[in-house]
Design a protein around this motif. Structure first.
Motif, short mmCIF file in Angstrom:
data_model
loop_
_atom_site.label_atom_id
_atom_site.label_comp_id
_atom_site.label_asym_id
_atom_site.label_seq_id
_atom_site.Cartn_x
_atom_site.Cartn_y
_atom_site.Cartn_z
N ILE A 128 -5.66 0.09 -9.44
CA ILE A 128 -6.45 -0.91 -8.72
C ILE A 128 -5.54 -2.05 -8.26
N ALA A 129 -5.70 -2.45 -6.99
CA ALA A 129 -4.97 -3.60 -6.45
C ALA A 129 -5.96 -4.47 -5.68
N LYS A 130 -6.18 -5.72 -6.14
CA LYS A 130 -7.14 -6.62 -5.51
C LYS A 130 -6.46 -7.95 -5.18
N MET A 131 -6.95 -8.63 -4.14
CA MET A 131 -6.47 -9.97 -3.81
C MET A 131 -7.43 -10.99 -4.41
N LEU A 132 -6.91 -11.92 -5.24
CA LEU A 132 -7.73 -12.95 -5.87
C LEU A 132 -7.77 -14.22 -5.03
N LYS A 133 -6.63 -14.59 -4.44
CA LYS A 133 -6.56 -15.86 -3.70
C LYS A 133 -5.47 -15.74 -2.64
N GLU A 153 0.83 -1.21 0.00
CA GLU A 153 0.00 0.00 0.00
C GLU A 153 0.86 1.26 0.00
N LYS A 154 1.96 1.24 0.78
CA LYS A 154 2.86 2.40 0.82
C LYS A 154 3.53 2.61 -0.53
N VAL A 155 3.95 1.50 -1.20
CA VAL A 155 4.58 1.61 -2.52
C VAL A 155 3.63 2.28 -3.50
N LEU A 156 2.38 1.83 -3.53
CA LEU A 156 1.41 2.38 -4.49
C LEU A 156 1.04 3.82 -4.14
N ARG A 157 0.88 4.12 -2.84
CA ARG A 157 0.55 5.51 -2.46
C ARG A 157 1.70 6.45 -2.80
N ASP A 158 2.94 6.00 -2.62
CA ASP A 158 4.09 6.83 -2.99
C ASP A 158 4.10 7.14 -4.48
N VAL A 159 3.74 6.14 -5.30
CA VAL A 159 3.68 6.36 -6.76
C VAL A 159 2.60 7.39 -7.08
N VAL A 160 1.42 7.20 -6.49
CA VAL A 160 0.30 8.12 -6.75
C VAL A 160 0.65 9.54 -6.31
N GLU A 161 1.24 9.68 -5.12
CA GLU A 161 1.59 11.01 -4.61
C GLU A 161 2.66 11.68 -5.47
N TYR A 186 -7.51 0.33 -3.35
CA TYR A 186 -6.67 -0.70 -2.72
C TYR A 186 -7.50 -1.63 -1.86
N ASP A 187 -7.32 -2.93 -2.06
CA ASP A 187 -8.04 -3.95 -1.31
C ASP A 187 -7.37 -4.16 0.05
N ASN A 188 -8.08 -3.85 1.14
CA ASN A 188 -7.51 -3.96 2.49
C ASN A 188 -7.32 -5.41 2.95
#
Length: 740
Positions: free
Chosen positions: A506-511, A443-451, A468-470
């Motif tokens: 978008i980041a989701k958990m499938l399995k 989550e931090k990696v993706l938020r850093d990219v977005v920011e 982001y999927d919690n």
């Protein structure tokens, strides 16, 4: 009749027969054991004669081994013996005889399961190809040999031959690495001999690199080992090297001394009589082996002849058979002539293809090295451009100057991104990238990219959203740096082609399994979209869809190529769905390991606003004068004072005698490198934060910087905000951890 007496006698005879059989079996086992012991002793003796350049004795010893192998019908021993013949003649420069014995060994290997023999065969074939100048083919054979056997002596000999090949193709660092390993080898057969050869080759490389002092050290080390163990050839080579080095060095007195020693040893060891004796012995053994083959054929012919005389019917049938064979032979001869011509043509074409392949590999390496050098050299002046531009913008320029400076800053950052893309593609092509496996927070990696890309989104009046999927575990194991690069390219690409719209990450958990999760990622936009024809080539280098798109939106077309290649490192594939005028969606799935037991969270996080730079005192290690001025001014803007070290040695001395809050260490410097300087500083100071500042090149590895003791790495030219952020994080984290 007394049946008990008869049974007793039969029992006594059976017992006697059993004893005879056991004794015979024990005698046979003992004979086999003695034979194996004899063979080992013979090969040890051969190795000694070979090292001492006693070729006649070495050949006679191998002849004994060959006789034992033939008497015992031991195919593996015969293969080993023929291999040693081939190796010896190869070292003596008799290529034809070496090939003769190599082919004989190959014939036996076709019908024998013998992995060590196959490995040694490939090693000798590599040596032959190296002698022909086919360096890359030789390296391939050695790589295959290493896969078949982990025999220590064979592995060490492969290392030595690889070092010779690396020297030929000017990969001196790889050659030196192999040779240093051989100097301290623990080989149970050739420890001293391999160390001697390694020292001689290191001396050769040092002469090539004009490091004559190092060459003298290695030549003398080789001479000492060779004299101690009686390695005649190596003594001669060491004398020649030392004479040559001292002549180059201008020390003619020392050169003359070694020249006299060389003349003396040539007279005593390498004389005409010895050469004639070696040649006679070699000819005799070669002749004996060829006569042995003829005798076997003659024995078979005599056996057939005796069989023929036993019956007239057999003679008639044989005559008829021979007549048929003669007719067939004529036909086969003609077919064979055609086949030979075809084989010659194929052989010629194969040779041409091999040469073309070698040339292509060399050209690819030359291109890779050229691009690496160019991109690395461009970074130094670019650092001056971006740094001075930043400083000028900080000094309240007039409005018309500010407009020009902003344009200059944009151009510098565009050029920097282009250089970074080329270097990244170059590393991927050269197989220099390997994924890490470290703990990180997705989550931090993706938020850093977005920011970091939010400003770009604002300029395009585009909404940038992270979905982001919690359910995704907090701590994953993987490579956050390469994952960040993937999303920086995908999101940056989406923003480039989207105005007044929306970009979703978008980041989701499938399995979720016990220690691994399958994640789904998507970057979706509602921009200009991509046509079906353009989608076919969109992931190729320098492709952007069309010339009009390139002119309107700019860019290099390397971003998606980098994404595709980086995902390949993780075993994942990028997918694309797009419709012209209705936006695009780039998506992929990835299996990521995670820590099933959640540990404690990090006790503290640092924000840029918390950094109190005033009063800090740092050491700047930089050999470029312009870079010194720029870095010092950038530090002064934050009220940080600094000392300047012009090289690694000065840095070590200043770090010993002064107290600093941090060290900014340039990596590429004359004399000792920044890595080596960091290692030396870590010997007496394990706490001070050391930040590597480097115009990273193709052969540089971030892992090696961290292993040397660096806390962080900033690549030049850097953005000022990144520069300050890294300094603050490392200094204040160190202080906070110390207080904790």
């Amino acid at each position: 009749m007394n049946f008990n007496l008869v049974n007793k006698k039969i029992g006594e005879k059976s017992l006697l027969l059993l004893c005879i059989l056991l004794c015979a079996q024990f005698s046979f086992a003992q004979s086999e054991s003695n034979s194996a012991s004899d063979v080992k002793s013979i090969f040890d003796e051969f190795m000694g004669y070979r090292h001492e350049n006693k070729i006649d004795k070495a050949l006679e010893t191998l002849d004994n081994a060959a006789n034992i192998a033939e008497n015992n019908e031991d195919a593996k021993l015969l293969v080993d013996t023929y291999h040693q013949y081939a190796r010896l003649f190869l070292e003596e420069g008799d290529i034809d005889t070496a090939i003769f014995y190599l082919e004989r060994a190959g014939d036996f290997l076709k019908d024998t399961s013998y992995s060590y023999g196959q490995a040694f065969h490939l090693y000798l074939d590599g040596a032959l190809r190296y002698g022909e100048g086919n360096n890359f083919q030789a390296l391939k054979q050695l790589e295959e040999s290493r896969k078949l056997s982990n025999n220590r002596n064979l592995t060490n000999n492969i290392l030595l031959l690889e070092a010779y090949i690396y020297t030929n193709i000017e990969k001196y660092d790889d050659a030196i690495k192999n040779l240093h390993a051989l100097i301290v080898n623990s080989d149970d057969k050739e420890r001293a001999y391999l160390a001697t050869k390694a020292n001689l080759q290191l001396a050769n490389i040092s002469i090539t690199l004009n490091d004559l002092e190092e060459a003298i050290i290695h030549s003398k080390a080789a001479l000492e080992l060779a004299q101690k163990h009686g390695f005649a050839k190596e003594i001669k080579n060491a004398y020649e090297q030392l004479s040559n080095i001292y002549e180059i060095n201008g020390n003619y007195e020392e050169s003359l001394m070694y020249t006299k020693e060389l003349a003396q040893i040539k007279d005593s060891i390498f004389n005409t009589e010895k050469a004639k004796l070696d040649a006679d012995t070699a000819d005799k053994i070669r002749f004996d082996h060829q006569m042995n083959e003829l005798n076997k054929l003659q024995a078979k012919n005599e056996e057939l002849s005796e069989s023929k005389n036993r019956s007239e019917i057999t003679a008639i049938l044989t005559s008829a058979f021979l007549t048929i064979i003669s007719l067939l032979a004529v036909s086969l001869f003609r077919n064979n002539q055609i086949k030979l011509k075809t084989n010659d043509l194929l052989y010629t074409k194969n040779k041409e293809l091999e040469l073309a392949r070698d040339a292509a590999v060399s050209a690819m390496e030359a291109k890779t090295n050229f691009l690496s050098t160019v991109t690395h050299e461009l970074r130094t002046p670019l650092y001056a451009v971006t740094g001075l531009t930043h400083l000028l913008l900080e000094e309240n320029p007039s409005e018309h100057q500010k407009e020009h400076l902003k344009s200059l800053k944009f151009s510098g950052e565009y050029l920097l991104n282009f250089i970074n893309d080329i270097l990244q593609i170059n590393k991927i092509d050269a197989d220099k990238l390997e994924p890490l496996s470290i703990e990180f927070k997705l989550e931090k990696v993706l938020r850093d990219v977005v920011e970091s890309l939010q400003q770009n989104a604002n300029e395009k009046n585009t909404e940038l959203i992270l979905d982001y999927d919690n359910k995704i575990p907090k701590k994953l194991l993987g490579d956050p740096i390469k994952l960040s690069q993937i999303f920086m390219n995908l999101v940056g690409n989406a923003l480039k082609f989207t105005k007044n719209g929306k970009v979703e990450v978008i980041a989701k958990m499938l399995k979720k399994e016990e220690d691994q999760v399958k994640l789904y990622f998507e970057v979706r936009d509602n921009g200009i979209g991509i046509s079906e024809d353009q989608q076919k080539n969109i992931f190729e280098s320098f492709e952007q869809g069309s010339i009009q798109i390139n002119r309107e939106y700019g860019g290099t077309g390397l971003g998606l190529t980098i994404v595709k290649s980086l995902l390949g490192l993780f075993g994942s594939t990028i997918n694309l769905e797009s419709e012209l005028g209705h936006g695009s969606s780039f998506y992929f799935e990835m299996d990521v390991d995670y820590e099933s037991k959640e540990g404690e969270e990090v006790a503290f996080e640092l924000n840029p606003e918390e950094f109190q730079f005033k009063g800090l005192h740092v050491l700047v290690v930089e050999d470029n004068k312009i870079n010194q001025v720029i870095t010092k001014k950038m530090l002064t803007k934050k009220e940080i004072t600094c000392d300047i070290a012009n090289n690694g040695n000065e840095a070590i001395d200043l770090a010993k005698s002064n107290t600093y809050d941090a060290i900014l260490m340039d990596i590429h410097m004359p004399g000792i490198s920044g890595e080596e300087a960091t290692r030396q500083i870590r010997k007496f100071d394990t706490v001070i934060p050391i930040i590597a500042l480097t115009a990273i090149s193709l052969d540089d590895s971030l892992d090696s910087f961290y292993e040397a003791g660096c806390n962080d790495v900033v690549t030049k030219p850097f953005k000022p905000e990144v520069f300050y952020q890294k300094i603050g994080e490392n200094i204040f984290r160190s202080k906070m951890e110390g207080s904790v």
